[in-house]
Design a protein around this motif. Structure first.
Motif, PDB file in Angstrom:
ATOM      1  N   LYS A 125      64.989  41.128  36.331  1.00 14.65           N
ATOM      2  CA  LYS A 125      65.567  39.782  36.281  1.00 14.65           C
ATOM      3  C   LYS A 125      64.703  38.725  36.959  1.00 14.65           C
ATOM      4  O   LYS A 125      64.486  37.642  36.401  1.00 14.65           O
ATOM      5  N   PHE A 126      64.224  39.003  38.174  1.00 18.03           N
ATOM      6  CA  PHE A 126      63.566  37.979  38.983  1.00 18.03           C
ATOM      7  C   PHE A 126      62.044  38.076  38.868  1.00 18.03           C
ATOM      8  O   PHE A 126      61.466  39.157  38.967  1.00 18.03           O
ATOM      9  N   SER A 127      61.413  36.930  38.713  1.00 10.97           N
ATOM     10  CA  SER A 127      60.008  36.860  38.322  1.00 10.97           C
ATOM     11  C   SER A 127      59.072  37.623  39.260  1.00 10.97           C
ATOM     12  O   SER A 127      58.252  38.431  38.812  1.00 10.97           O
ATOM     13  N   GLU A 128      59.155  37.386  40.558  1.00 13.88           N
ATOM     14  CA  GLU A 128      58.210  38.021  41.481  1.00 13.88           C
ATOM     15  C   GLU A 128      58.411  39.520  41.542  1.00 13.88           C
ATOM     16  O   GLU A 128      57.460  40.298  41.567  1.00 13.88           O
ATOM     17  N   ASN A 129      59.668  39.946  41.579  1.00 17.43           N
ATOM     18  CA  ASN A 129      59.970  41.379  41.573  1.00 17.43           C
ATOM     19  C   ASN A 129      59.536  42.014  40.262  1.00 17.43           C
ATOM     20  O   ASN A 129      58.993  43.137  40.240  1.00 17.43           O
ATOM     21  N   LEU A 130      59.723  41.278  39.196  1.00 14.51           N
ATOM     22  CA  LEU A 130      59.321  41.739  37.874  1.00 14.51           C
ATOM     23  C   LEU A 130      57.808  41.982  37.825  1.00 14.51           C
ATOM     24  O   LEU A 130      57.341  43.015  37.316  1.00 14.51           O
ATOM     25  N   LYS A 131      57.053  41.047  38.376  1.00 15.95           N
ATOM     26  CA  LYS A 131      55.593  41.195  38.387  1.00 15.95           C
ATOM     27  C   LYS A 131      55.162  42.389  39.242  1.00 15.95           C
ATOM     28  O   LYS A 131      54.222  43.116  38.896  1.00 15.95           O
ATOM     29  N   ALA A 132      55.843  42.593  40.372  1.00 13.72           N
ATOM     30  CA  ALA A 132      55.514  43.715  41.247  1.00 13.72           C
ATOM     31  C   ALA A 132      55.761  45.040  40.535  1.00 13.72           C
ATOM     32  O   ALA A 132      54.933  45.962  40.592  1.00 13.72           O
ATOM     33  N   VAL A 133      56.896  45.141  39.867  1.00 15.11           N
ATOM     34  CA  VAL A 133      57.207  46.368  39.125  1.00 15.11           C
ATOM     35  C   VAL A 133      56.204  46.578  38.000  1.00 15.11           C
ATOM     36  O   VAL A 133      55.742  47.701  37.762  1.00 15.11           O
TER      37      VAL A 133
END
Length: 209
Positions: free
Chosen positions: A9-17
């Motif tokens: 859902k969330f952009s920064e967490n998404l990029k990390a994953v």
């Protein structure tokens, strides 16, 4: 063994994953879900297949989201019929179609047969109060009765606590295509815990990330 990380859902967490290079990343379009996705998806490595997750959505809505986000897979998590899957597969989308069935202690596998021509994989999840993300596993011994060679994705409460159990079922010869992980790797809904994910990827895929 492929891994799908769902409920992004969330952009920064998404990029990390995405930096862990999962095979699939799932985006849920279901307003009752705490992981309901809205907004834009950052540019991802082309090897990661973006997956749209829908619950009894109209085919028009699914098609619109496929074209908007460039999904390479669709996961149907509702009570979609064989006719629905047939119609959806008739569109020249060049995508994979996953149909979800929820299991608790037993399951009538005969209901799958008519779906087989129209789906790439089945996905077996835990039957619970929510459409996915319930956080606990079903009785995997039920899968010993799986009668088909059609690949399936194993889902439902999989976390680091299940690593040995995962390795055990992977050695059974069942046509397990991928593992679908979500709520057991969250700090809060839709926020994935990178430490837990790295541990799981290392144990299951045998790579340090």
């Amino acid at each position: 063994m492929k891994i799908k990380v769902c409920g992004m859902k969330f952009s920064e967490n998404l990029k990390a994953v995405a930096g862990l290079q999962p095979d699939y990343m799932g985006f849920i379009f279901y307003e009752k879900s705490l992981r309901h996705f809205e907004g834009e998806i950052p540019v991802l490595n082309q090897n990661i297949k973006k997956t749209g997750v829908f619950v009894n959505a109209s085919i028009d809505e699914v098609l619109q989201k496929v074209h908007q986000y460039g999904f390479k897979a669709i996961q149907l998590h509702g009570s979609e019929s064989v006719a629905y899957c047939k119609e959806l597969s008739s569109h020249d989308l060049d995508i994979e179609l996953f149909k979800v069935f929820s299991i608790k202690d037993e399951f009538d596998f005969s209901v799958l047969k008519d779906y087989e021509p129209f789906v790439h994989c089945f996905l077996f999840d835990t039957k619970g109060k929510d459409k996915g993300g319930n956080g606990y596993t079903f009785d995997w011994s039920v899968l010993k009765k799986y009668p088909s060679t059609k690949p399936f994705i194993l889902s439902g409460g999989i976390g680091v606590d299940q690593i040995e159990k995962v390795k055990e079922i992977m050695s059974t010869g069942l046509p397990i295509y991928a593992l679908d992980i979500n709520s057991k790797f969250e700090k809060e809904p839709a926020v994935k815990d990178m430490v837990l994910l790295r541990q799981f990827f290392k144990e299951v895929k045998g790579i340090s990330v």
